[in-house]
Design a protein around this motif. Structure first.
Motif, PDB file in Angstrom:
ATOM      1  N   GLU A  40      29.717  44.406 129.087  1.00  0.00           N
ATOM      2  CA  GLU A  40      28.539  44.172 129.913  1.00  0.00           C
ATOM      3  C   GLU A  40      28.987  43.475 131.207  1.00  0.00           C
ATOM      4  O   GLU A  40      29.719  42.499 131.132  1.00  0.00           O
ATOM      5  N   LEU A  54      21.924  36.354 137.550  1.00  0.00           N
ATOM      6  CA  LEU A  54      21.609  35.977 136.170  1.00  0.00           C
ATOM      7  C   LEU A  54      20.962  34.592 136.151  1.00  0.00           C
ATOM      8  O   LEU A  54      19.910  34.380 135.521  1.00  0.00           O
ATOM      9  N   MET A  57      17.490  34.693 137.621  1.00  0.00           N
ATOM     10  CA  MET A  57      16.506  35.324 136.722  1.00  0.00           C
ATOM     11  C   MET A  57      16.021  34.334 135.669  1.00  0.00           C
ATOM     12  O   MET A  57      14.837  34.257 135.367  1.00  0.00           O
ATOM     13  N   TYR A  58      16.969  33.538 135.136  1.00  0.00           N
ATOM     14  CA  TYR A  58      16.551  32.572 134.114  1.00  0.00           C
ATOM     15  C   TYR A  58      15.802  31.399 134.728  1.00  0.00           C
ATOM     16  O   TYR A  58      14.890  30.831 134.139  1.00  0.00           O
ATOM     17  N   PHE A  68      16.976  41.243 139.512  1.00  0.00           N
ATOM     18  CA  PHE A  68      18.047  41.215 138.499  1.00  0.00           C
ATOM     19  C   PHE A  68      18.097  42.520 137.721  1.00  0.00           C
ATOM     20  O   PHE A  68      19.139  43.161 137.605  1.00  0.00           O
ATOM     21  N   GLN A  69      16.927  42.974 137.220  1.00  0.00           N
ATOM     22  CA  GLN A  69      16.929  44.177 136.372  1.00  0.00           C
ATOM     23  C   GLN A  69      17.263  45.433 137.189  1.00  0.00           C
ATOM     24  O   GLN A  69      17.849  46.370 136.666  1.00  0.00           O
ATOM     25  N   ARG A  93      26.012  47.694 125.653  1.00  0.00           N
ATOM     26  CA  ARG A  93      24.670  47.977 126.165  1.00  0.00           C
ATOM     27  C   ARG A  93      24.688  49.218 127.068  1.00  0.00           C
ATOM     28  O   ARG A  93      25.728  49.858 127.246  1.00  0.00           O
ATOM     29  N   ALA A  98      18.526  48.481 128.870  1.00  0.00           N
ATOM     30  CA  ALA A  98      18.015  47.815 130.081  1.00  0.00           C
ATOM     31  C   ALA A  98      16.518  48.080 130.200  1.00  0.00           C
ATOM     32  O   ALA A  98      15.698  47.169 130.360  1.00  0.00           O
ATOM     33  N   PHE A 102      14.876  44.989 127.693  1.00  0.00           N
ATOM     34  CA  PHE A 102      14.671  43.876 128.628  1.00  0.00           C
ATOM     35  C   PHE A 102      13.527  44.101 129.601  1.00  0.00           C
ATOM     36  O   PHE A 102      12.636  43.267 129.735  1.00  0.00           O
ATOM     37  N   ARG A 157      26.594  29.748 127.063  1.00  0.00           N
ATOM     38  CA  ARG A 157      26.621  30.401 128.394  1.00  0.00           C
ATOM     39  C   ARG A 157      25.685  29.574 129.287  1.00  0.00           C
ATOM     40  O   ARG A 157      24.515  29.389 128.939  1.00  0.00           O
ATOM     41  N   GLU A 160      22.087  30.405 129.944  1.00  0.00           N
ATOM     42  CA  GLU A 160      21.218  30.621 128.767  1.00  0.00           C
ATOM     43  C   GLU A 160      20.755  29.314 128.142  1.00  0.00           C
ATOM     44  O   GLU A 160      20.209  29.298 127.048  1.00  0.00           O
TER      45      GLU A 160
HETATM   46  C1  LIG Z   1      21.032  46.142 129.933  1.00  0.00           C
HETATM   47  C2  LIG Z   1      20.711  44.707 130.040  1.00  0.00           C
HETATM   48  C3  LIG Z   1      21.532  43.682 129.598  1.00  0.00           C
HETATM   49  C4  LIG Z   1      20.834  42.501 129.891  1.00  0.00           C
HETATM   50  C5  LIG Z   1      21.154  41.179 129.663  1.00  0.00           C
HETATM   51  N1  LIG Z   1      20.248  40.242 130.030  1.00  0.00           N
HETATM   52  C6  LIG Z   1      20.606  38.852 129.859  1.00  0.00           C
HETATM   53  C7  LIG Z   1      20.678  38.441 128.404  1.00  0.00           C
HETATM   54  C8  LIG Z   1      21.854  37.482 128.385  1.00  0.00           C
HETATM   55  O1  LIG Z   1      21.424  36.186 128.746  1.00  0.00           O
HETATM   56  C9  LIG Z   1      22.762  37.961 129.515  1.00  0.00           C
HETATM   57  C10 LIG Z   1      23.941  38.784 129.064  1.00  0.00           C
HETATM   58  O2  LIG Z   1      23.575  39.720 128.125  1.00  0.00           O
HETATM   59  O3  LIG Z   1      21.927  38.739 130.380  1.00  0.00           O
HETATM   60  C11 LIG Z   1      19.035  40.576 130.611  1.00  0.00           C
HETATM   61  O4  LIG Z   1      18.254  39.673 130.893  1.00  0.00           O
HETATM   62  N2  LIG Z   1      18.726  41.867 130.857  1.00  0.00           N
HETATM   63  C12 LIG Z   1      19.609  42.835 130.491  1.00  0.00           C
HETATM   64  N3  LIG Z   1      19.558  44.185 130.583  1.00  0.00           N
END
Ligand SMILES: Cc1cc2cn([C@H]3C[C@H](O)[C@@H](CO)O3)c(=O)nc2[nH]1
Length: 221
Positions: A40, A54, A57-58, A68-69, A93, A98, A102, A157, A160
């Protein structure tokens, strides 16, 4: 050119909740000459022209989930399309999780506004229609949310640190509905379900046990 196995690698996608052990499972395949392992691209997501998407997004999902997506979808497509001379490509993944896990969760939570979800879905549907993406086997590392959550806490992480057990439980349900009960979305390939609550060794032992059937079944089609 038809997207047949003659001109593309046999593509395996490893799916599963956060903390189910995907990265550890893939370690086993690294270094094998004929397998291209694509983890990933979290490091990509952490540095897009200096921006840690990342983290953003959090920290503020309402503001940054679409950004992010959208980038996740691009990097997953890049992995799907990455040329390789290896006979097998195994990915952590996919463009499917995705969208189906998510983006689906963020949309249902109302975190991703509906207009943004509609744009994400338009890209996703168009990409699938181009027949760029072919997956031949999907491995579902099926973990219980509690075990997955323990592993998330252990790996620490940084981004997270606010992930809750509820978030992990919700993501677990979405994975279950998609890949186990198969009631959520279509599955792009045959699914091999492995019990990911086991130790890494036992997960691999289970994989080795089932591998011949799955590779034979899917290669013969
Ligand atoms: C495909 C995909 C992977 C992915 C991971 N994540 C987040 C979850 C974990 O905290 C981090 C790594 O997997 O990214 C996300 O929010 N959206 C995502 N979409």
């Amino acid at each position: 050119i038809p997207n047949t196995l003659e001109n593309r690698p046999f593509t395996v996608v490893v799916e599963g909740n956060m903390g189910c052990g995907k990265t550890t499972f893939l370690e086993r395949f690294k270094g094998k000459s004929n397998i291209c392992v694509l983890s990933e691209p979290v490091e990509n997501w952490r540095n897009v022209n200096g921006h840690n998407l990342l983290h953003l997004m959090y920290e503020n999902p309402e503001t940054w989930s679409f950004t992010f997506q959208s980038y996740v979808q691009l990097t997953m497509l890049q992995n799907h399309l990455l040329p390789t001379t290896c006979a097998v490509k195994i990915m952590e993944r996919s463009i499917y999780s995705a969208r189906y896990c998510f983006v689906e969760k963020l949309t249902r939570d109302g975190v991703l506004p509906l207009p943004s979800a509609a744009v994400m879905d338009s890209w996703f549907k168009w990409i699938l229609q181009q027949n760029f993406v072919q997956v031949d086997l999907l491995i579902y590392l099926r973990s219980s949310p509690e075990v997955a959550y323990e592993r998330i806490l252990k790996r620490k992480r940084p981004e997270e640190n606010m992930v809750s057990l509820d978030y992990v439980k919700y993501l677990h349900e979405i994975h279950e509905n998609w890949l186990y009960f198969k009631t959520l979305f279509t599955c792009p390939a045959p699914i091999l379900v492995l019990n990911a609550d086991q130790s890494t060794l036992d997960v691999h032992a289970e994989y080795e046990k089932w591998k011949p059937d799955f590779f034979r079944k899917t290669l013969n089609n």
